[in-house]
Write an enzyme that holds these catalytic residues in place. Structure first.
Site, PDB file in Angstrom:
ATOM      1  CB  CYS A 204      22.896 -23.532 -15.457  1.00 36.85           C
ATOM      2  SG  CYS A 204      21.871 -24.891 -16.060  1.00 36.85           S
ATOM      3  CG  HIS A 246      19.861 -23.715 -12.251  1.00 37.56           C
ATOM      4  ND1 HIS A 246      20.576 -23.133 -13.263  1.00 37.56           N
ATOM      5  CD2 HIS A 246      20.145 -22.966 -11.131  1.00 37.56           C
ATOM      6  CE1 HIS A 246      21.233 -22.095 -12.808  1.00 37.56           C
ATOM      7  NE2 HIS A 246      20.995 -21.976 -11.514  1.00 37.56           N
ATOM      8  CG  ASP A 261      23.236 -20.024  -9.674  1.00 36.37           C
ATOM      9  OD1 ASP A 261      23.933 -20.013 -10.703  1.00 36.37           O
ATOM     10  OD2 ASP A 261      22.023 -20.324  -9.686  1.00 36.37           O
TER      11      ASP A 261
END
EC number: 3.4.-.-
Length: 640
Positions: A204, A246, A261
Site C-alpha cells: 500500500c 495502510h 485508494d
C-alpha cells in the site's frame, strides 16, 4: 535570473500577485494553475522568448495586491512534461525535512462537508461512461523505464486534471500487483517507484507513493495519507493502535480534495490462500468521504473531509459496509452496529437496496438457521442461532453480476436458544414468493407469506404459471431418511389451465421445507430452485401416507380427485375419480381389471377391489386404434 543548463526546463522566479480578498483567493484552484500556468501569467503581464520556445516572465502590473513568492517552470508545448516540479504556493504547499515542497494537509477551514444524498458513491459528479475510451487506452499503456515517459504516454489521451488522475489510477490498478511477501517483511526498498515499475509489485505504501509521484508529474496536486484500515485480516469490532497499517491518496480537483485508494482498487487478497488477484474496484476512485471513512481512518482527522470528523472509537464501533455493499446497489442496513444481540433467541437484519436484488447468508459458514425473504427493494433476514455464545453472520448480494459478494458481516451474540424454533437444514434461501419467483414465471400465490401453519398436516398451495413453464416441488424434513423419490411423493401436483396446485400431506409433525423449482419446457438443462415455504405442523397425531406414484405419461393438465392416498386399504372397493385429457379408455388393474367410465363433467370414474393384490395401477389407452395401455399411477395396498 539564472538560466538552467537544460534549456527545456527554464525556472523563473517571479512575484505572484494575490488579491487580498480571501473569497477570491479561495475560488482559484491550484490544479487549474498547474494544468495551464501560462494562462495565469498572461492575465498579469507579458512573455519574452528565451530560446527553444521557452518564455520568460517580463513584468507584473497592478498596485492593489501584496505578494507571495512562486516558482514556476514554463515550457514549450512540445517539451517533455518535466514542468511543475517546483510549485510553491504558500497557502497550498509546505516544505518537508529535506527542503522539498509539498501540498500541505488541509486544516479545519479546508475540511469540506460532502453531503451524501445516496444518488452517487463519488465525492464529485461523474459520468463513468465519459472515461470508457480513456480507461481502455490507459489500461493498455505498457510500463516504461522511467516515470516521466510513462506519465507522458498516459497523458496523450488525458486533457483535464480529472482525466489525468483517471488515467494514472487506471494504469496502476491494472498493472501493479500487491506484493504480500514484501508487505509482511516491510521491505521499504520494494516501494521505490523505479523498483515498482521494474517488478510491477508493491504494497500500500508503494501504491500510494507511486500514485502521488505520477500525479505530480502530471501537474496535479496529490498527497499520501497514512492511517488505519479495515482491510485484509480485519476482524469485526477490533481496536486499532500503534503503527498505521495502510496508506492511500488525496487529489485536488476542481477546488476540493478527493480520496482514492489504488491498492484496493486493483484487486484483493484471498483470506484463505493469501494470494492476490487482480479485480478492479471502481468504488475506491474519488469515493465519497461519508463512505470512505467506513474502512479508512487517516492519521490527520482533517483528511476525513467530514464535518464533524469521526473519532477513532467511532471508527472502531461503526458498522462496516464493504465496498460491494454499495457496488451492488445497497442503500442502508439495520441494525447499524456491527455487533448485535438476539432477542428471545432471534436476530433480525434488514437491507434496503436501489433495485430488486438476490441475497443469501451464512451463519458460521453454513446456510442454516435463518429465514431470508426477498423484498422489492431489499430483504429481511431472521436468524435463530442454534447455540448460545458468539456467532459470525455474513450477508451476500448478487447485484447485476452472476457472483454473490459479501456485503455485510455481523458479530452475533446469543444468550438464549429457543428450542422450539429448529429450522430444517434443507431450508435454502430465499423463503416465500417474491419478485424473483414472479420473474421466474410463478405469480399470484395463494400463500404470500413464507411460513405455512397446518393443524392436520395437510395444505393446498396454488399459483399462476406462465405458459411453457414446468413446476417441480419436493418436501424436506430433518427426521428420518427420505429418498429423493419420497421427497416428492408427499406432494401431488394438479394443473388447471395456467393454474398449478400443490396438495401437501406431511408424513408427521414438525417443520418441513417445501422447495419449488421451475424449468422452461423447450430449454435443456435442470430445474432451477426458485424459493421454498416453511411448512409447520405441531399435531403429533399426524401420520399421512404418501400420494400415489405417477409416471411420465401422467399429463401436466391431469387432475386426481380420489383416491389421493398412495396406500389403499385391503379387501375394499375403492372409488376412483380423475380427469384425463386426450384419452380413449381408462382401466384400474388390481388382481382383476375394472374399466372407468367418462361422465358428463369430463371425469373418469368407477371403482375397483383391492382383494388379493399388493399393488393397483391406473392404465390409459391414448388412441382407440391402439392395443396397448400405459401406466400413469401406482398405488400400494396395505398388508392384511
Amino acid at each position: 535570473m539564472e538560466l538552467k543548463k537544460d534549456i527545456n526546463a527554464v525556472s523563473i522566479d517571479m512575484l505572484l500577485i494575490v488579491h487580498s480578498e480571501k473569497r477570491r483567493a479561495a475560488q482559484g484552484t491550484l490544479s487549474d494553475q498547474q494544468a495551464n500556468p501560462s494562462s495565469l501569467l498572461q492575465r498579469r503581464g507579458g512573455f519574452q522568448g528565451v530560446g527553444n520556445g521557452v518564455r520568460r516572465w517580463q513584468k507584473l502590473e497592478g498596485n492593489d495586491f501584496h505578494g507571495t513568492q512562486l516558482t514556476v517552470e514554463v515550457h514549450p508545448r512540445d517539451a517533455m512534461p518535466q514542468l511543475l516540479k517546483k510549485f510553491s504556493l504558500a497557502k497550498r504547499l509546505q516544505g518537508d525535512k529535506n527542503g522539498n515542497t509539498r501540498p500541505r494537509q488541509p486544516g479545519g477551514k479546508d475540511a469540506h462537508a460532502y453531503p451524501w444524498d445516496r444518488s452517487s458513491l463519488k465525492s464529485m459528479s461523474l459520468d463513468l461512461q465519459q472515461f470508457e475510451k480513456l480507461d481502455i487506452y490507459a489500461s493498455q499503456v505498457t510500463a516504461k523505464s522511467g516515470l516521466d515517459e510513462l506519465v507522458s504516454d498516459l497523458l496523450q489521451e488525458a486533457h483535464t486534471d480529472l482525466e489525468r488522475v483517471r488515467a494514472i489510477w487506471i494504469w496502476i490498478c491494472h498493472h501493479i500487483e500487491y506484493d504480500i511477501a514484501a508487505a509482511q517483511e516491510k521491505d521499504r526498498q520494494a516501494f521505490k517507484p523505479t523498483d515498482i515499475l521494474r517488478t510491477q509489485k508493491t504494497n500500500c505504501d508503494g501504491y500510494a507513493g507511486l500514485f502521488e509521484r505520477m500525479c505530480r508529474l502530471a501537474g496535479v496536486q496529490c498527497m499520501t495519507v497514512p492511517g488505519y484500515s479495515k482491510g485484509f485480516g480485519y476482524q469485526t469490532g477490533q481496536s486499532f493502535s500503534g503503527e498505521f497499517d495502510h496508506a492511500w491518496n488525496a487529489v485536488y480537483l476542481e477546488g476540493r480534495w478527493h480520496l482514492v485508494d489504488s491498492t484496493w482498487g486493483s484487486g484483493l487478497v484471498d483470506t484463505i490462500t493469501s494470494k492476490f488477484t487482480f479485480l478492479y474496484n471502481e468504488f475506491y476512485f474519488l469515493t465519497h468521504p461519508a463512505l470512505f471513512i467506513e474502512d479508512h481512518f487517516p492519521d490527520n482527522k482533517n483528511w476525513q473531509l467530514l464535518k464533524p470528523p469521526q473519532s477513532l472509537r467511532q471508527f472502531e464501533n461503526n458498522m462496516y459496509h464493504k465496498s460491494e455493499f454499495y457496488n451492488k446497489g445497497m442503500l442502508s442496513a439495520h441494525p447499524e452496529t456491527s455487533m448485535i444481540r438476539t432477542v428471545n433467541g432471534k436476530a433480525t437484519v434488514t437491507i434496503e437496496s436501489c433495485a430488486p436484488t438476490l441475497f443469501m447468508f451464512m451463519l458460521n459458514g453454513k446456510q442454516e438457521h435463518g429465514l431470508l425473504s426477498l423484498r422489492k427493494n431489499g430483504m429481511k433476514l431472521e436468524v435463530y442461532p442454534p447455540t448460545m455464545g458468539t456467532h459470525k453472520l455474513q450477508i451476500f448480494a448478487k447485484g447485476n453480476s452472476d457472483i454473490y459478494s459479501s456485503v455485510l458481516e455481523y458479530t452475533l451474540k446469543c444468550n438464549y436458544v429457543d428450542m422450539g424454533v429448529q429450522l430444517p437444514a434443507e431450508l435454502h434461501q430465499p423463503v416465500g414468493p417474491s419478485w424473483f419467483s414472479e420473474q421466474m414465471g410463478i405469480m399470484k400465490p395463494s400463500h404470500p407469506d413464507p411460513i405455512i401453519h397446518t393443524s392436520d398436516g395437510r395444505c393446498s398451495i396454488s399459483f399462476s404459471v406462465e405458459e411453457g413453464i414446468n413446476v417441480l416441488a419436493s418436501l424436506h424434513g430433518d427426521d428420518g431418511p427420505i429418498t429423493e423419490e419420497t421427497q416428492r411423493r408427499y406432494i401431488f401436483q394438479l394443473h388447471r389451465e395456467k393454474q398449478t396446485e400443490l396438495k401437501v400431506q406431511l408424513p408427521h409433525a414438525g417443520k418441513f421445507a417445501l422447495k419449488i423449482f421451475v424449468k422452461k419446457r423447450q430449454e435443456p438443462g435442470n430445474y432451477i430452485f426458485v424459493f421454498n415455504y416453511l411448512v409447520c405442523c405441531a399435531n403429533t397425531k399426524v401420520n399421512w401416507p404418501m400420494f400415489p406414484e405417477s409416471f411420465g405419461n401422467w399429463g401436466q393438465d391431469n387432475e386426481l380427485l380420489e383416491p389421493l392416498s398412495g396406500v389403499l386399504p385391503a379387501n375394499r372397493n375403492v372409488p376412483f375419480k380423475l380427469k384425463l385429457h386426450g384419452i380413449a379408455k381408462v382401466l384400474v388393474k388390481g388382481q382383476d381389471t375394472w374399466p372407468l367410465t367418462l361422465n358428463h363433467e369430463g371425469y373418469w370414474e368407477g371403482s375397483c377391489s383391492t382383494a388379493g393384490c399388493q399393488e393397483v395401477y391406473v392404465m390409459v389407452l391414448e388412441n382407440a386404434n391402439h392395443n396397448f395401455y400405459s401406466y400413469i399411477l401406482k398405488y400400494k395396498v396395505n398388508a392384511q
